[in-house]
Design an enzyme around this catalytic site. Structure first.
Site, mmCIF file in Angstrom:
data_model
loop_
_atom_site.group_PDB
_atom_site.id
_atom_site.type_symbol
_atom_site.label_atom_id
_atom_site.label_comp_id
_atom_site.label_asym_id
_atom_site.label_seq_id
_atom_site.Cartn_x
_atom_site.Cartn_y
_atom_site.Cartn_z
ATOM 1 C CB SER A 8 8.055 79.085 -5.831
ATOM 2 O OG SER A 8 6.800 78.432 -5.817
ATOM 3 C CG HIS A 33 10.848 75.621 -6.327
ATOM 4 N ND1 HIS A 33 11.722 74.666 -5.851
ATOM 5 C CD2 HIS A 33 9.758 75.569 -5.510
ATOM 6 C CE1 HIS A 33 11.194 74.066 -4.782
ATOM 7 N NE2 HIS A 33 9.996 74.598 -4.569
ATOM 8 C CG ASP A 35 6.337 74.841 -4.655
ATOM 9 O OD1 ASP A 35 7.171 74.130 -4.070
ATOM 10 O OD2 ASP A 35 6.440 76.083 -4.742
ATOM 11 C CG MET A 37 1.522 71.740 -3.143
ATOM 12 S SD MET A 37 0.919 73.209 -2.305
ATOM 13 C CE MET A 37 2.440 74.159 -2.202
ATOM 14 C CG HIS A 66 9.156 71.062 -3.233
ATOM 15 N ND1 HIS A 66 8.926 72.195 -2.475
ATOM 16 C CD2 HIS A 66 9.205 70.025 -2.355
ATOM 17 C CE1 HIS A 66 8.825 71.854 -1.194
ATOM 18 N NE2 HIS A 66 8.980 70.549 -1.098
ATOM 19 C CG MET A 68 5.519 69.717 -0.938
ATOM 20 S SD MET A 68 5.169 71.479 -0.918
ATOM 21 C CE MET A 68 5.486 71.847 -2.642
ATOM 22 C CG MET A 137 10.049 72.128 3.237
ATOM 23 S SD MET A 137 9.853 73.091 1.720
ATOM 24 C CE MET A 137 8.628 74.314 2.210
ATOM 25 N N GLY A 142 2.861 73.980 1.834
ATOM 26 C CA GLY A 142 1.452 74.030 1.463
ATOM 27 C C GLY A 142 1.042 75.342 0.838
ATOM 28 C CG PHE A 143 -0.905 77.511 2.072
ATOM 29 C CD1 PHE A 143 -2.000 77.524 1.218
ATOM 30 C CD2 PHE A 143 -0.916 76.646 3.158
ATOM 31 C CE1 PHE A 143 -3.088 76.696 1.446
ATOM 32 C CE2 PHE A 143 -2.005 75.810 3.407
ATOM 33 C CZ PHE A 143 -3.097 75.840 2.543
ATOM 34 C CG ASP A 173 10.564 76.015 -0.886
ATOM 35 O OD1 ASP A 173 10.021 77.130 -0.933
ATOM 36 O OD2 ASP A 173 10.084 74.996 -1.429
ATOM 37 N N GLY A 175 9.484 81.681 2.774
ATOM 38 C CA GLY A 175 9.733 82.934 3.480
ATOM 39 C C GLY A 175 11.034 83.623 3.123
ATOM 40 N N GLY A 195 8.897 82.599 -3.870
ATOM 41 C CA GLY A 195 7.648 82.779 -4.603
ATOM 42 C C GLY A 195 7.200 84.215 -4.530
#
Ligand code: DX5
Ligand code: ZN
Length: 213
Positions: A8, A33, A35, A37, A66, A68, A137, A142-143, A173, A175, A195
């Site tokens: 990511s 990937h 992200d 947002m 992705h 969001m 997820m 968000g982070f 996606d 952790g 990420g």
């Protein structure tokens, strides 16, 4: 079949985004990937279509976008034109999931649906045949840099069963680390997003390899 790794770029150095994309490509990533947002569906803001268009020439690898964002439907065409390969919308951000998935395929792109940690897998029941990818997820979106939610392992395994023999990627996606990756792979994931685990130190190739289990 070995699992695909999709770094990511949320954790990349934004001042050198083209170089960072090239670096993960050369380090052996499978997909990139991205992200997106909107500061509304998630409490953070990131990339619009012009940024994706700008980094498109820096790699030939698959762009996994992705979204969001809520609503997503008005922007699907812009992200398709910017160079997305997969366009993934959120089940919680869209009242008309079936229609969005049809639009994505009509734009010639692969269609994905993402589920937040509290969203049950039965939202997939009536759209499975419209999907090329399901994104689970394993953190609240968000982070980057959050801890993996073990509660999602059972959901990943259930979705794997629902997919059966269909040609649908099962992506996870949030952790993902060398410690959590083996559990996610065992549950049935075919694509891992990472990420912080990829960008945390300079040797991206070693960091990517460490996730393959
Ligand atoms: C979170 C994003 C993730 C995030 C993952 O909202 O969807 O893709 O970048 O970051 P890590 O791998 O650090 O959890
Ligand atoms: Zn993501």
């Amino acid at each position: 079949m070995t699992v695909k790794i999709a770094p990511s770029i949320l954790s990349a150095d934004f001042a050198r985004l083209g170089d960072e994309v090239k670096a993960i490509d050369q380090a052996g990533c499978d997909w990139v990937h991205i992200d997106v947002m909107d500061g509304h569906f998630v409490p953070n803001l990131t990339f619009g279509p012009p940024v994706i268009k700008a980094i498109r020439p820096w790699t030939a690898k698959c762009f996994d976008v992705h979204l969001m964002i809520d609503p997503a439907q008005p922007y699907l065409e812009s992200y398709a034109k910017a160079g997305a390969d997969y366009i993934v919308v959120h089940a919680e951000a869209d009242l008309h999931i079936d229609r969005s998935l049809q639009v994505i395929r009509s734009l010639g792109k692969k269609a994905g649906l993402s589920l937040n940690p509290a969203t049950p897998e039965n939202v997939l029941d009536y759209v499975l045949d419209r999907l090329d990818l399901v994104l689970v997820m394993s953190v609240n979106p968000g982070f980057g840099g959050q801890s993996f939610l073990d509660s999602q392992l059972e959901k990943i395994a259930r979705i794997k069963k629902m997919i059966g023999g269909r040609p649908i990627e099962l992506e996870v996606d949030g952790g993902i680390t060398p410690e959590t990756a083996p559990k996610v792979i065992a549950a049935g994931a075919t694509v891992l997003v990472a990420g912080s685990a990829v960008f945390k130190s300079a040797d991206y190739a070693a960091n990517i390899e460490a996730l393959r289990g």
